[in-house]
Design a protein around this motif. Structure first.
Motif, short mmCIF file in Angstrom:
data_model
loop_
_atom_site.label_atom_id
_atom_site.label_comp_id
_atom_site.label_asym_id
_atom_site.label_seq_id
_atom_site.Cartn_x
_atom_site.Cartn_y
_atom_site.Cartn_z
N ARG A 1 -4.93 5.98 -3.75
CA ARG A 1 -3.85 6.01 -2.77
C ARG A 1 -3.40 4.60 -2.40
O ARG A 1 -4.22 3.73 -2.14
CB ARG A 1 -4.32 6.75 -1.50
CG ARG A 1 -4.60 8.22 -1.71
CD ARG A 1 -4.55 8.96 -0.39
NE ARG A 1 -5.48 8.43 0.58
CZ ARG A 1 -5.44 8.75 1.88
NH1 ARG A 1 -4.51 9.56 2.34
NH2 ARG A 1 -6.35 8.26 2.71
N THR A 2 -2.08 4.43 -2.38
CA THR A 2 -1.52 3.09 -2.14
C THR A 2 -0.32 3.19 -1.23
O THR A 2 0.51 4.10 -1.37
CB THR A 2 -1.11 2.43 -3.46
OG1 THR A 2 -2.23 2.37 -4.34
CG2 THR A 2 -0.58 1.02 -3.23
N VAL A 3 -0.21 2.27 -0.30
CA VAL A 3 0.98 2.10 0.53
C VAL A 3 1.47 0.67 0.35
O VAL A 3 0.67 -0.28 0.36
CB VAL A 3 0.68 2.37 2.02
CG1 VAL A 3 1.88 2.00 2.89
CG2 VAL A 3 0.31 3.83 2.24
N SER B 1 5.79 6.56 -6.83
CA SER B 1 5.26 7.45 -5.78
C SER B 1 4.43 6.67 -4.75
O SER B 1 3.43 7.16 -4.24
CB SER B 1 4.41 8.57 -6.39
OG SER B 1 5.21 9.37 -7.25
N VAL B 2 4.87 5.44 -4.49
CA VAL B 2 4.21 4.59 -3.49
C VAL B 2 5.05 4.60 -2.22
O VAL B 2 6.19 4.13 -2.22
CB VAL B 2 4.05 3.15 -4.01
CG1 VAL B 2 3.47 2.25 -2.91
CG2 VAL B 2 3.17 3.11 -5.24
N PRO B 3 4.54 5.16 -1.12
CA PRO B 3 5.30 5.13 0.14
C PRO B 3 5.47 3.70 0.64
O PRO B 3 4.60 2.84 0.43
CB PRO B 3 4.45 5.96 1.10
CG PRO B 3 3.08 5.96 0.51
CD PRO B 3 3.25 5.84 -0.97
N ALA C 1 17.55 3.95 2.02
CA ALA C 1 16.75 4.14 0.80
C ALA C 1 15.57 5.08 1.04
O ALA C 1 14.89 5.47 0.09
CB ALA C 1 16.25 2.79 0.29
N GLY C 2 15.30 5.42 2.30
CA GLY C 2 14.29 6.43 2.58
C GLY C 2 12.88 5.90 2.76
O GLY C 2 11.92 6.55 2.34
N VAL C 3 12.73 4.73 3.39
CA VAL C 3 11.38 4.21 3.64
C VAL C 3 10.69 5.06 4.70
O VAL C 3 11.33 5.79 5.46
CB VAL C 3 11.42 2.73 4.08
CG1 VAL C 3 12.01 1.87 2.99
CG2 VAL C 3 12.22 2.57 5.38
N MET C 4 9.36 4.95 4.76
CA MET C 4 8.59 5.77 5.69
C MET C 4 8.66 5.24 7.12
O MET C 4 8.58 6.00 8.08
CB MET C 4 7.13 5.83 5.24
CG MET C 4 6.94 6.40 3.85
SD MET C 4 7.62 8.07 3.67
CE MET C 4 6.42 9.03 4.58
N ALA C 5 8.79 3.92 7.27
CA ALA C 5 8.84 3.34 8.61
C ALA C 5 9.36 1.92 8.51
O ALA C 5 9.29 1.28 7.46
CB ALA C 5 7.46 3.34 9.26
N ILE C 6 9.88 1.43 9.64
CA ILE C 6 10.29 0.03 9.77
C ILE C 6 9.60 -0.52 11.01
O ILE C 6 9.80 -0.02 12.12
CB ILE C 6 11.81 -0.12 9.88
CG1 ILE C 6 12.50 0.49 8.66
CG2 ILE C 6 12.19 -1.59 10.05
CD1 ILE C 6 14.01 0.44 8.72
N VAL C 7 8.77 -1.54 10.82
CA VAL C 7 7.97 -2.11 11.92
C VAL C 7 8.34 -3.58 12.08
O VAL C 7 8.39 -4.33 11.10
CB VAL C 7 6.46 -1.98 11.64
CG1 VAL C 7 5.65 -2.58 12.79
CG2 VAL C 7 6.08 -0.51 11.42
N ALA D 1 2.00 3.31 11.54
CA ALA D 1 3.03 3.57 10.53
C ALA D 1 2.39 3.80 9.16
O ALA D 1 2.82 4.68 8.40
CB ALA D 1 4.02 2.41 10.48
N ILE D 2 1.37 3.01 8.83
CA ILE D 2 0.68 3.17 7.54
C ILE D 2 -0.06 4.51 7.51
O ILE D 2 -0.01 5.24 6.51
CB ILE D 2 -0.29 2.01 7.30
CG1 ILE D 2 0.49 0.70 7.08
CG2 ILE D 2 -1.19 2.30 6.08
CD1 ILE D 2 -0.39 -0.53 7.02
N LYS D 3 -0.72 4.86 8.61
CA LYS D 3 -1.42 6.14 8.66
C LYS D 3 -0.44 7.31 8.46
O LYS D 3 -0.73 8.27 7.74
CB LYS D 3 -2.15 6.30 9.99
CG LYS D 3 -3.40 5.43 10.13
CD LYS D 3 -4.06 5.64 11.49
CE LYS D 3 -5.35 4.86 11.61
NZ LYS D 3 -5.98 5.04 12.96
#
Length: 212
Positions: free
Chosen positions: A48-50, A74-76, A95-101, A113-115
């Motif tokens: 698993r990779t972020v 398939s890397v979030p 572009a559909g990123v998971m979060a912006i911090v 955000a990573i969790k």
């Protein structure tokens, strides 16, 4: 302690990865942190990779193309940015990123955000969207001429040259600058009327290319 996942930090500055590594360890997180200056430099780990990505990389790549490549693997993606470039933030959001911090936020925000990204859940972007909407609303308060004046003046062009470039008198340019400062102050985007602060405020909403 077994490795729970891999966090790949893609940032021009290795100290960001070093800081994250130390903070994740302090919180007892079983995450292995690696660093790369560019996407092409990443040695992809198994498991698993972020990806934690800065939006301004010196290799000239644009956020959308980097994010697209990460998604193809398939890397979030969690964006970790100082937030000074609205266009890049908008590009990342679309572009559909998971979060912006924001890098000025507590490290707990990045960890959460990573969790969430590991669970496949987006987070955090709505706050950025509201902030960008507020900046858009502010720009709409400026007249086309005011935008011309501030774009030149806040980029470092002296008032005399601004006047010549726009075929205006110096007094007229000075009047415009005073009006613009008043609007920035009223909107809470400026704390004082100094030129440096005005330049930084204008750059933040995309009106100049100035960065201190």
């Amino acid at each position: 302690m077994s490795i729970d996942c891999h966090i790949v930090i893609i940032d021009d500055h290795e100290i960001v990865a070093t800081g994250c590594r130390g903070e994740f360890a302090r919180f007892g997180l079983p995450w292995e942190v690696t660093w790369a200056r560019a996407l092409s430099d990443v040695a992809w780990p198994d498991g698993r990779t972020v990806a934690v990505l800065d939006l301004r990389l010196n290799d000239g790549t644009q956020p959308k193309e980097v994010i697209a490549e990460l998604e193809s693997r398939s890397v979030p993606v969690v964006i970790y940015t100082s937030g000074e470039d609205p266009k890049r933030i908008r590009d990342a959001m679309s572009a559909g990123v998971m979060a912006i911090v924001n890098k000025t936020s507590p490290i707990e925000d990045l960890i959460e955000a990573i969790k969430a990204a590991l669970r496949g859940e987006p987070s955090g972007s709505m706050d950025w969207a509201r902030a960008l909407d507020m900046e858009d609303d502010f720009v709409k308060q400026l007249t086309p001429r005011e935008i011309e004046v501030i774009s030149l003046y806040a980029s470092g062009v002296p008032a005399d040259r601004v006047a010549r470039s726009l075929n205006l008198s110096r007094n007229t340019v000075t009047h415009y600058i005073a009006q613009i400062k008043a609007k920035f102050l009223a909107a809470g985007l400026l704390k004082d009327g100094g030129r440096v602060e005005l330049s930084k405020a204008a750059a933040k909403i995309g009106l100049t290319s100035y960065y201190e």
